[in-house]
Scaffold this motif. Structure first.
Motif, PDB file in Angstrom:
ATOM      1  N   GLY A   1      40.047  16.672  92.667  1.00  0.00           N
ATOM      2  CA  GLY A   1      40.083  16.316  91.277  1.00  0.00           C
ATOM      3  C   GLY A   1      40.179  15.139  90.889  1.00  0.00           C
ATOM      4  O   GLY A   1      40.344  14.918  89.621  1.00  0.00           O
ATOM      5  N   GLY A   2      40.303  14.162  91.874  1.00  0.00           N
ATOM      6  CA  GLY A   2      40.454  12.864  91.423  1.00  0.00           C
ATOM      7  C   GLY A   2      41.474  12.318  92.084  1.00  0.00           C
ATOM      8  O   GLY A   2      42.075  12.670  93.162  1.00  0.00           O
ATOM      9  N   ARG A   3      42.250  11.210  91.573  1.00  0.00           N
ATOM     10  CA  ARG A   3      43.370  10.582  92.166  1.00  0.00           C
ATOM     11  C   ARG A   3      44.766  11.101  91.767  1.00  0.00           C
ATOM     12  O   ARG A   3      45.011  10.700  90.743  1.00  0.00           O
ATOM     13  CB  ARG A   3      43.290   8.913  91.927  1.00  0.00           C
ATOM     14  CG  ARG A   3      41.997   8.248  92.464  1.00  0.00           C
ATOM     15  CD  ARG A   3      41.865   6.962  92.075  1.00  0.00           C
ATOM     16  NE  ARG A   3      40.803   6.488  92.434  1.00  0.00           N
ATOM     17  CZ  ARG A   3      39.911   6.183  91.227  1.00  0.00           C
ATOM     18  NH1 ARG A   3      40.087   6.779  90.132  1.00  0.00           N
ATOM     19  NH2 ARG A   3      38.822   5.673  91.739  1.00  0.00           N
ATOM     20  N   LYS A   4      44.993  12.144  92.481  1.00  0.00           N
ATOM     21  CA  LYS A   4      46.277  12.988  92.112  1.00  0.00           C
ATOM     22  C   LYS A   4      47.626  12.158  92.492  1.00  0.00           C
ATOM     23  O   LYS A   4      47.678  11.649  93.536  1.00  0.00           O
ATOM     24  CB  LYS A   4      46.334  14.328  92.593  1.00  0.00           C
ATOM     25  CG  LYS A   4      47.512  15.229  92.179  1.00  0.00           C
ATOM     26  CD  LYS A   4      47.675  16.228  92.881  1.00  0.00           C
ATOM     27  CE  LYS A   4      48.768  17.108  92.223  1.00  0.00           C
ATOM     28  NZ  LYS A   4      48.889  18.690  92.745  1.00  0.00           N
ATOM     29  N   VAL A   5      48.479  11.518  91.555  1.00  0.00           N
ATOM     30  CA  VAL A   5      49.536  11.281  91.818  1.00  0.00           C
ATOM     31  C   VAL A   5      50.624  11.921  92.286  1.00  0.00           C
ATOM     32  O   VAL A   5      50.829  12.987  92.192  1.00  0.00           O
ATOM     33  CB  VAL A   5      50.315  10.573  90.325  1.00  0.00           C
ATOM     34  CG1 VAL A   5      51.408   9.619  90.597  1.00  0.00           C
ATOM     35  CG2 VAL A   5      49.186   9.639  89.662  1.00  0.00           C
ATOM     36  N   VAL A   6      51.069  11.392  93.676  1.00  0.00           N
ATOM     37  CA  VAL A   6      51.998  12.253  94.336  1.00  0.00           C
ATOM     38  C   VAL A   6      53.378  11.369  94.674  1.00  0.00           C
ATOM     39  O   VAL A   6      53.394  10.332  94.049  1.00  0.00           O
ATOM     40  CB  VAL A   6      51.518  12.409  95.788  1.00  0.00           C
ATOM     41  CG1 VAL A   6      50.449  13.414  95.636  1.00  0.00           C
ATOM     42  CG2 VAL A   6      51.170  11.275  96.603  1.00  0.00           C
ATOM     43  N   SER A   7      54.364  11.858  95.073  1.00  0.00           N
ATOM     44  CA  SER A   7      55.843  11.025  95.468  1.00  0.00           C
ATOM     45  C   SER A   7      55.424   9.966  96.050  1.00  0.00           C
ATOM     46  O   SER A   7      54.611   9.839  97.013  1.00  0.00           O
ATOM     47  CB  SER A   7      56.667  12.143  95.989  1.00  0.00           C
ATOM     48  OG  SER A   7      57.976  11.189  96.243  1.00  0.00           O
TER      49      SER A   7
END
Length: 116
Positions: free
Chosen positions: A46-52
């Motif tokens: 879905g794109g650039r998913k922000v993670v920890s």
């Protein structure tokens, strides 16, 4: 009546010191730009998913990137957990995490060392 002294003018040395001080303040202000780095998931469809941030290697910031699943993405804005805008190329200047921790300091003439 005694003769009046002419109005004093600023000496050229005082003017030079004032100009140098103003220039120094301007350079410091311009050089203090910082960019936020976000750790994102490379494989998310879905794109650039922000993670920890702990999923990204801090050394990758100064080494020019990562080839793993997670990588640093610079700038942009986050909406619904995904970052848009920004770049995967490391910008010049100071790099900070989302929490404000300095990850890397840039400077004149090159990249900075590892952050603390």
């Amino acid at each position: 009546m005694p003769p009046q002294e002419p109005a004093r003018r600023l000496r050229s040395r005082a003017v030079k010191v004032g100009m140098v001080s103003a220039l120094s303040v301007t350079l410091v202000a311009c050089g203090s730009k910082s960019t936020v780095a976000r750790c994102v998931d490379r494989d998310d469809a879905g794109g650039r998913k922000v993670v920890s941030d702990y999923k990204c290697d801090r050394d990758d910031i100064d080494d020019g990137g990562s080839y793993g699943q997670y990588y640093w993405y610079y700038g942009g804005s986050v909406r619904n957990g995904y970052v848009s805008g920004g770049s995967s190329s490391r910008p010049k200047g100071t790099i900070k995490s989302r929490s404000g921790t300095t990850l890397s300091r840039g400077g004149f003439g090159g990249r900075g060392g590892g952050g603390s």
